[in-house]
Design a protein around this motif. Structure first.
Motif, short mmCIF file in Angstrom:
data_model
loop_
_atom_site.label_atom_id
_atom_site.label_comp_id
_atom_site.label_asym_id
_atom_site.label_seq_id
_atom_site.Cartn_x
_atom_site.Cartn_y
_atom_site.Cartn_z
N TYR A 19 -10.07 88.28 -6.43
CA TYR A 19 -9.38 88.83 -7.60
C TYR A 19 -7.93 89.21 -7.32
O TYR A 19 -7.02 88.78 -8.02
CB TYR A 19 -10.12 90.07 -8.12
N LEU A 20 -7.73 90.05 -6.33
CA LEU A 20 -6.40 90.60 -6.05
C LEU A 20 -5.70 89.72 -5.01
O LEU A 20 -5.97 89.82 -3.82
CB LEU A 20 -6.51 92.04 -5.56
N LEU A 21 -4.80 88.89 -5.49
CA LEU A 21 -4.18 87.88 -4.64
C LEU A 21 -2.76 88.27 -4.26
O LEU A 21 -2.04 88.92 -5.02
CB LEU A 21 -4.15 86.54 -5.38
N THR A 22 -2.37 87.86 -3.08
CA THR A 22 -1.01 88.10 -2.60
C THR A 22 -0.12 86.91 -2.94
O THR A 22 -0.49 85.76 -2.70
CB THR A 22 -0.99 88.31 -1.07
N ALA A 23 1.02 87.20 -3.54
CA ALA A 23 2.04 86.17 -3.75
C ALA A 23 3.04 86.35 -2.61
O ALA A 23 3.89 87.25 -2.66
CB ALA A 23 2.71 86.34 -5.10
N TRP A 24 2.91 85.57 -1.58
CA TRP A 24 3.63 85.80 -0.34
C TRP A 24 5.14 85.84 -0.57
O TRP A 24 5.72 84.98 -1.23
CB TRP A 24 3.28 84.72 0.69
N GLY A 25 5.74 86.88 -0.02
CA GLY A 25 7.18 87.06 -0.14
C GLY A 25 7.62 87.66 -1.46
O GLY A 25 8.81 87.91 -1.66
N VAL A 26 6.65 87.91 -2.36
CA VAL A 26 7.00 88.44 -3.69
C VAL A 26 6.24 89.73 -3.98
O VAL A 26 6.82 90.79 -4.14
CB VAL A 26 6.74 87.41 -4.80
N GLY A 27 4.91 89.63 -4.09
CA GLY A 27 4.12 90.79 -4.47
C GLY A 27 2.65 90.45 -4.63
O GLY A 27 2.06 89.78 -3.76
N TYR A 28 2.08 90.83 -5.79
CA TYR A 28 0.65 90.65 -6.01
C TYR A 28 0.39 90.15 -7.43
O TYR A 28 1.21 90.33 -8.33
CB TYR A 28 -0.10 91.96 -5.80
N LYS A 29 -0.79 89.55 -7.60
CA LYS A 29 -1.22 89.12 -8.92
C LYS A 29 -2.75 89.18 -8.99
O LYS A 29 -3.43 89.20 -7.96
CB LYS A 29 -0.75 87.70 -9.22
N PHE A 30 -3.27 89.20 -10.21
CA PHE A 30 -4.70 89.09 -10.44
C PHE A 30 -5.01 87.62 -10.67
O PHE A 30 -4.22 86.90 -11.27
CB PHE A 30 -5.11 89.93 -11.66
N ALA A 31 -6.16 87.19 -10.21
CA ALA A 31 -6.53 85.78 -10.31
C ALA A 31 -6.52 85.31 -11.76
O ALA A 31 -6.78 86.07 -12.69
CB ALA A 31 -7.91 85.55 -9.71
N SER A 32 -6.22 84.03 -11.97
CA SER A 32 -6.19 83.47 -13.32
C SER A 32 -7.60 83.45 -13.91
O SER A 32 -8.60 83.40 -13.19
CB SER A 32 -5.62 82.04 -13.29
#
Length: 245
Positions: free
Chosen positions: A225-238
């Motif tokens: 569910y809780l994914l890392t957007a490397w170099g940016v931040g975080y997002k919830f899975a689509s």
């Protein structure tokens, strides 16, 4: 026009001169104020009476301020916390924010600055009185496979079992889940969830994400569910992946 009730403020500070000075100015500003001079009394008051804000010294006799903050943040509903500390190290400030303090002031501080911080915190609480304000959609219950997030009840369940989250953990999870696949920077999450730009304390977000993963992911090292957007931040899975877990 509807009158807003005065905010209830608890001061937990063992220095009586500081306590009485802060109390005087808060009462002049129209707030209801109680004082506790040690940590044990402060914790008992905070747990038994509904306060909007606790002004909390870190270095207290009996029960330390960080422990009070930790105990309050374990409750589903708790006051805003403004920490007062003579400790100037970054580590102490980061630790307080990670545990759940909403803001901090380093002693010595000016009364005008304290009043400005108090007003800002209470305005934010009033403007965002429910967690649903974090999500512009009408959807109040978010279902992601076995994960269910109920905004009105402020409740999270996983495969039918309650997940015990602090209020900040819930707000962070709810915000991300409301906007699946949208990437948020740590600074944006600090601003939206904590309400202020804690520049330099983005590690606070990392710590909360790690704790959330330990509570809702089957394997926190490989989150669903809780994914890392490397170099940016975080997002919830689509949404198209929610049923796969």
């Amino acid at each position: 026009m509807k009158q807003t009730a005065p905010a209830n403020v608890l001061i937990v500070e063992d220095d009586r001169d500081i306590s009485h000075l802060v109390e005087l100015h808060l009462r002049d500003a129209g707030y209801n104020v109680d004082i506790a001079y040690d940590g044990a009394d402060g914790l008992e008051r905070a747990l038994t009476k509904a306060y909007d804000l606790a002004i909390l010294d870190l270095n207290l006799p009996g029960v330390e301020g960080l422990e009070i903050c930790r105990r309050l943040r374990a409750k589903p509903s708790y006051p805003l916390i403004l920490m007062l500390t003579a400790r100037s190290s970054e580590l102490d400030r980061v630790l307080g924010l990670e545990i759940g303090a909403d803001d901090y002031l380093i002693k010595p501080f000016g009364i005008r600055e304290l009043l400005a911080r108090v007003k800002a915190l209470l305005r934010r609480m009033e403007a965002r009185s429910t967690s649903s304000d974090l999500c512009p959609e009408e959807e109040k219950v978010i279902r992601g496979g076995p994960l269910v997030i109920d905004a009105d009840k402020r409740q999270v369940t996983l495969s039918g079992q309650d997940v015990n989250l602090t209020a900040k953990e819930f707000d962070l999870l709810f915000l991300l889940a409301c906007h699946p696949a949208r990437v948020y920077t740590r600074a944006q999450l600090l601003d939206l969830v904590w309400g202020m730009g804690y520049e330099g304390y983005e590690h606070t977000v990392n710590s909360h994400i790690n704790r959330l993963r330990s509570k809702i992911e089957k394997n926190s090292a490989h989150p669903h569910y809780l994914l890392t957007a490397w170099g940016v931040g975080y997002k919830f899975a689509s949404r198209d992946t929610w049923g796969d877990n």
